[in-house]
Design an enzyme around this catalytic site. Structure first.
Site, mmCIF file in Angstrom:
data_model
loop_
_atom_site.group_PDB
_atom_site.id
_atom_site.type_symbol
_atom_site.label_atom_id
_atom_site.label_comp_id
_atom_site.label_asym_id
_atom_site.label_seq_id
_atom_site.Cartn_x
_atom_site.Cartn_y
_atom_site.Cartn_z
ATOM 1 C CB SER A 74 -29.422 -9.990 28.315
ATOM 2 O OG SER A 74 -28.160 -10.164 27.711
ATOM 3 C CE LYS A 77 -26.800 -11.247 30.252
ATOM 4 N NZ LYS A 77 -26.125 -9.963 29.912
ATOM 5 C CE1 TYR A 199 -25.097 -15.030 29.219
ATOM 6 C CE2 TYR A 199 -23.754 -14.940 27.225
ATOM 7 C CZ TYR A 199 -24.569 -14.318 28.156
ATOM 8 O OH TYR A 199 -24.863 -12.981 28.023
ATOM 9 C CE1 TYR A 251 -26.849 -5.793 30.383
ATOM 10 C CE2 TYR A 251 -28.338 -4.990 28.682
ATOM 11 C CZ TYR A 251 -27.724 -6.035 29.347
ATOM 12 O OH TYR A 251 -27.982 -7.311 28.965
ATOM 13 C CB VAL A 269 -29.614 -7.708 22.245
ATOM 14 C CG1 VAL A 269 -28.733 -6.879 23.160
ATOM 15 C CG2 VAL A 269 -29.153 -9.151 22.170
#
Length: 415
Positions: A74, A77, A199, A251, A269
């Site tokens: 991630s 992103k 993705y 997050y 992660v």
């Protein structure tokens, strides 16, 4: 001592400071759990731990496992979001994805009142952002994303096929999120796989802490890579990306992160975190064990330590700004005030220069004002506007105004 020797000495000092911080965190922070919901990630070495810093001037420092390779996950992103924003414009992107913190886990079903995912960094929003990258099919979309992320890193990034296949086999929730986005009209592709397959692959690109640091430094440098000098994205896209990183990058721990660390950041992660000190440098951290929110446990602790130890919080302000006026002089015979400006002129510097100019003009009842830009290295748009307005006001008051060394077109509309 030669210049090269001094440079190596200073570099070693930075490396040593990073090594000290890393050693303290490694000794004091235990626990966490390596991600295993993607089976291939479960094999990561839980003891791997490294940190790199890359300055906007192109210097790179590091400590620990800086050569360890891991998948970006991630942490990709922000860079895909920046790329999509640069390609389409921010308004087009935000018709389909919002910018509000969700306050929920990364894989939550989180839509706003308009049916958009809350932000581009939760999985639902990231899949929508990926779908926005213009391409004829999934393969071309990934190829364009891979090229963009490679330009951010300054080298071609490899794909970990085993991690990609593992993500594709187990990515049912992400496909469900993409299906929901398609149902509410947020997804930009006609089918789920055209968005989710690129993705999964973007998350499976292999990086090191140095790559993440240079990618962050590119955002810190307004979209220009500090080593290759390649303009990867526009300054506006870089700024917008840092804004969302500051509020949504960690997050449901984003608020605590902003309070404790105070740097725009994004975690993955795979154990990586990229953080940015705008205008100064990027930081890449790697440590696989995660906390309950899916952020690297020791990576978070490392960045907290760096922020506290070196005063990196974006709301820290302990420095007294240097005067933008290198020299101020008055020719009594001609009653000319000259301000020799210097360095980087931002709002604060221009405001100080305007204040000094006004004070001197009144003090000597000046007939002329000279703003000398010869030693100015950079001038921001707001600083140029302030100085242009001051110059126009001076001319309107009957002063002769000159601008030796000024940027081209500075005197346009004055006089």
């Amino acid at each position: 001592m030669s210049g090269d020797e001094r440079s190596r000495l200073l570099g070693a000092a930075v490396d040593d400071a990073l090594a000290d911080a890393l050693g303290e965190v490694a000794a004091s922070v235990r626990g966490g759990r390596v991600a295993d919901y993607i089976p291939e990630l479960a094999d990561a070495d839980p003891d791997g731990f490294g940190v790199s810093i890359a300055s906007v001037l192109g210097r790179v420092y590091g400590a620990g496992d800086v050569a360890a390779e891991f998948t970006i996950q991630s942490a990709s992103k922000p860079f895909v979001y920046a790329f999509a924003s640069d390609e389409l414009g921010g308004e087009a992107v935000h018709r389909r994805v919002g910018v509000e913190p969700s306050g929920e886990p990364f894989n939550a079903i989180s839509l706003d009142a308009q049916g958009r995912p809350e932000n581009p960094f939760i999985n639902a929003g990231a899949i929508v952002t990926t779908s926005l990258v213009p391409a004829a099919d999934a393969d071309e979309r990934f190829a364009r994303i891979r090229d963009a992320l490679s330009r951010f890193a300054g080298r071609e990034l490899d794909l970990d096929d085993e991690v990609y296949r593992s993500e594709a086999v187990t990515g049912h929730r992400n496909r469900a999120l993409a299906g929901l986005a398609l149902a509410v009209g947020s997804l930009a592709t006609a089918d789920v796989d055209s968005a989710t397959d690129p993705y999964f692959r973007q998350c499976s690109l292999v990086v090191t802490t140095e790559d993440l640091a240079l990618m962050g430094a590119t955002l810190a440098n307004g979209g220009v890579h500090p080593l290759t000098r390649d303009r990867v994205v526009s300054e506006r896209a870089a700024r917008d990306t840092l804004s969302v990183m500051a509020t949504c990058g960690m997050y449901d721990r984003s608020g605590a992160w902003a309070f404790r660390v105070g740097m725009p950041a994004k975690s993955g992660v795979g154990g990586g975190i990229v953080a940015v000190r705008p205008g100064e440098f990027g930081v890449g951290v790697y440590s696989p064990p995660l906390d309950e929110a899916g952020n690297s446990l020791r990576g978070v602790a490392m960045l907290e330590a760096l922020s506290d130890r070196f005063g990196l919080h974006m709301f820290d302000h302990t420095r007294v700004p240097t005067s933008p006026v290198g020299e101020a002089s008055v020719d009594r015979e001609t009653r000319t005030v000259t301000l020799a400006l210097r360095g980087e002129l931002d709002f604060l510097a221009a405001e100080q220069a305007v204040h000094d100019a006004g004070r001197l003009v009144l003090h000597v009842d000046a007939r002329a004002l000279r703003l000398d830009f010869t030693d100015v290295t950079l001038i921001t748009a707001v600083a140029e506007q302030l100085l242009r307005t001051t110059a126009a006001a001076a001319e309107e008051a009957g002063l002769d105004v000159e601008f030796p060394g000024a940027p081209q077109g500075f005197d346009r509309g004055i006089g």
